[in-house]
Design an enzyme around this catalytic site. Structure first.
Site, PDB file in Angstrom:
ATOM      1  N   SER A   1       0.833  -1.212   0.000  1.00 43.14           N
ATOM      2  CA  SER A   1       0.000   0.000   0.000  1.00 43.14           C
ATOM      3  C   SER A   1       0.862   1.255   0.000  1.00 43.14           C
ATOM      4  O   SER A   1       0.604   2.200  -0.751  1.00 43.14           O
ATOM      5  CB  SER A   1      -0.927   0.021   1.217  1.00 43.14           C
ATOM      6  OG  SER A   1      -1.771  -1.108   1.199  1.00 43.14           O
TER       7      SER A   1
ATOM      8  N   ASN B   1      -5.428  -9.572  -7.799  1.00 45.33           N
ATOM      9  CA  ASN B   1      -5.469 -10.281  -6.520  1.00 45.33           C
ATOM     10  C   ASN B   1      -6.745 -11.110  -6.326  1.00 45.33           C
ATOM     11  O   ASN B   1      -6.788 -11.981  -5.484  1.00 45.33           O
ATOM     12  CB  ASN B   1      -5.294  -9.307  -5.360  1.00 45.33           C
ATOM     13  CG  ASN B   1      -6.116  -8.054  -5.499  1.00 45.33           C
ATOM     14  OD1 ASN B   1      -6.012  -7.342  -6.505  1.00 45.33           O
ATOM     15  ND2 ASN B   1      -6.963  -7.782  -4.538  1.00 45.33           N
TER      16      ASN B   1
ATOM     17  N   CYS C   1     -15.445  -6.883   3.146  1.00 43.68           N
ATOM     18  CA  CYS C   1     -16.506  -7.090   4.113  1.00 43.68           C
ATOM     19  C   CYS C   1     -16.558  -5.866   5.015  1.00 43.68           C
ATOM     20  O   CYS C   1     -15.623  -5.600   5.754  1.00 43.68           O
ATOM     21  CB  CYS C   1     -16.197  -8.336   4.931  1.00 43.68           C
ATOM     22  SG  CYS C   1     -17.636  -9.016   5.729  1.00 43.68           S
TER      23      CYS C   1
HETATM   24  C1  LIG Z   1      -1.919  -7.129  -0.769  1.00 50.79           C
HETATM   25  C2  LIG Z   1      -1.897  -6.206  -1.915  1.00 50.79           C
HETATM   26  C3  LIG Z   1      -1.528  -4.857  -1.761  1.00 50.79           C
HETATM   27  C4  LIG Z   1      -1.252  -4.249  -0.410  1.00 50.79           C
HETATM   28  O1  LIG Z   1      -0.061  -4.700   0.167  1.00 50.79           O
HETATM   29  P1  LIG Z   1       0.163  -4.492   1.744  1.00 50.79           P
HETATM   30  O2  LIG Z   1       1.586  -4.869   1.958  1.00 50.79           O
HETATM   31  O3  LIG Z   1      -0.777  -5.420   2.433  1.00 50.79           O
HETATM   32  O4  LIG Z   1      -0.093  -3.071   2.046  1.00 50.79           O
HETATM   33  C5  LIG Z   1      -1.465  -4.054  -2.885  1.00 50.79           C
HETATM   34  N1  LIG Z   1      -1.746  -4.539  -4.110  1.00 50.79           N
HETATM   35  C6  LIG Z   1      -2.105  -5.834  -4.300  1.00 50.79           C
HETATM   36  C7  LIG Z   1      -2.389  -6.322  -5.682  1.00 50.79           C
HETATM   37  C8  LIG Z   1      -2.203  -6.699  -3.209  1.00 50.79           C
HETATM   38  O5  LIG Z   1      -2.572  -7.965  -3.406  1.00 50.79           O
END
Ligand SMILES: *Cc1c(COP(=O)(O)O)cnc(C)c1O
Length: 379
Positions: free
Chosen positions: A72, A151, A325
């Protein structure tokens, strides 16, 4: 009860080999890398050794790697940092409707500051069309941000084509590679990637550590002020153990990439074919081609997704609906809606993401459990 974990796109357990490598940096080697005595200075060297390992794997320069607190933060730093630093050249950004909230909400934030954002729609299979990207470029476009792999439905985007288009038009190209890293070999030069986000905890590294790769020639503004760490671009005492952890995890993931992919694909394909055979009225979401080996996303008509997850949890199975959720209510996933899955089917979806430690026995138990629960919930 034995816990069976099928939510590897949400997070993964730290690999023991990663943890072993990290431990000394919590206890014996705790010096601040900015200090001038030896246990501090040696940590500065350690950081640079791991920075170099990561740069070698991505095929970029050592000083193009910045450590952050995760995916993030990397997305925020890259999008905001590049947008604000290049606003004299233009104010237009191209992204997609199926990005992670870390990208989507950062784009929303930038819109408040006068940036114009084009959110491209994927096709019904979950792919962004590179030609669409090109058609939407204007004189004001300063940044293109398209995720490497999704994701929720695991679809792998045409990153090479988009990278080539961005290069041709001299526009900065960022990819959120959080899901792709560890599953796909990424060479930023080959793909013409100018900026990339990754996160340690998605490939058997620790939580709270990420990497932002930003090409040397791209101007960007720091988002966090303070000390001079990370070449004045990201203040804060370095997470030394985390840096060691993400570096080691990336090294292991890269070494094992072929073997892990084979294993994940075997389990995923077995699971999907069993569900297709044993459970009627299902819909597979997203293409089964050009998809992360460990990802599956299936809607079960007439089954409430959150009930399904609760029932699975009672059997020790961790899975995801792929949807956010909020206050106990399952909102249909923005990704499924974007690929045209109807609302009710989007609320009936189940994302199963396999990992290196899953086996066929776990997967058989998973199939049996779903079969039983779906029958019960449909009755
Ligand atoms: C998990 C995820 C994030 C966020 O990563 P964090 O380390 O949890 O902040 C960003 N982009 C994608 C595609 C993710 O799967």
């Amino acid at each position: 009860m034995k816990i069976r974990y099928f939510d590897h796109s949400a997070t993964t357990a730290v690999d023991e080999r990663v943890l072993d490598e990290m431990i000394p940096y919590f206890t014996k080697e705790y010096g601040n890398p900015s200090s001038l005595y030896s246990i501090g200075k040696s940590n500065k060297e350690i950081i640079n050794i791991y920075r170099m390992k990561i740069a070698n794997i991505l095929n970029c320069k050592v000083n193009e790697i910045y450590f952050t607190s995760g995916g993030s933060e990397s997305d925020n730093l890259i999008l905001k940092g590049i947008a604000f630093a290049n606003s004299n050249k233009g104010n237009h950004i191209i992204t997609s409707k199926i990005e992670h909230p870390a990208v989507l909400n950062t784009c929303k934030y930038l819109e408040k500051f006068g940036f114009k954002v084009t959110y491209l729609s994927p096709n019904s299979e979950g792919f962004i069309d590179a030609e669409e990207v090109e058609k939407n470029i204007t004189r004001n476009t300063i940044l293109i941000s398209i995720m490497f792999a999704n994701n929720e439905i695991g679809t792998i985007q045409p990153i090479k084509e988009i990278g080539d288009i961005a290069r041709k038009h001299r526009i900065c190209f960022h990819t959120d590679a959080v899901q792709a890293i560890g599953n796909i070999d990424i060479d930023v030069k080959k793909y013409n990637i100018d900026a990339l986000s990754m996160s340690g905890h998605k490939f058997y590294g620790p939580k709270g550590i990420g990497v932002a790769y930003i090409k040397e020639s791209i101007p960007f503004m720091r988002m966090q002020d303070g000390g001079h760490q990370e070449r004045d671009k990201r203040a804060g005492t370095e997470n030394v153990a985390g840096i060691v952890g993400i570096g080691k995890a990336l090294e292991l993931a890269t070494e094992n990439i072929v073997e892990y992919n084979k294993h994940l694909k075997k389990l995923r394909d077995y699971y999907v074919s069993e569900i297709k055979e044993k459970v009627p009225y299902i819909k597979i979401n997203g293409s089964m081609e050009k998809r992360l080996s460990g990802n599956s996303n299936i809607s079960f008509t007439g089954v409430d997704g959150s009930r399904l997850l609760e029932e699975l949890d009672q059997k020790g199975i961790c899975a995801s609906s792929g949807s956010a959720c909020s206050s106990g209510l399952l909102n249909p996933s923005h990704v499924l809606l974007a690929i045209g899955v109807p609302n009710n089917l989007a609320r009936s979806s189940l994302r199963i993401t396999f990992g290196k430690d899953n086996d066929l026995e776990d997967t058989k138990y998973l199939v049996e459990s779903i079969e039983e629960i779906v029958k019960k919930l449909r009755y």
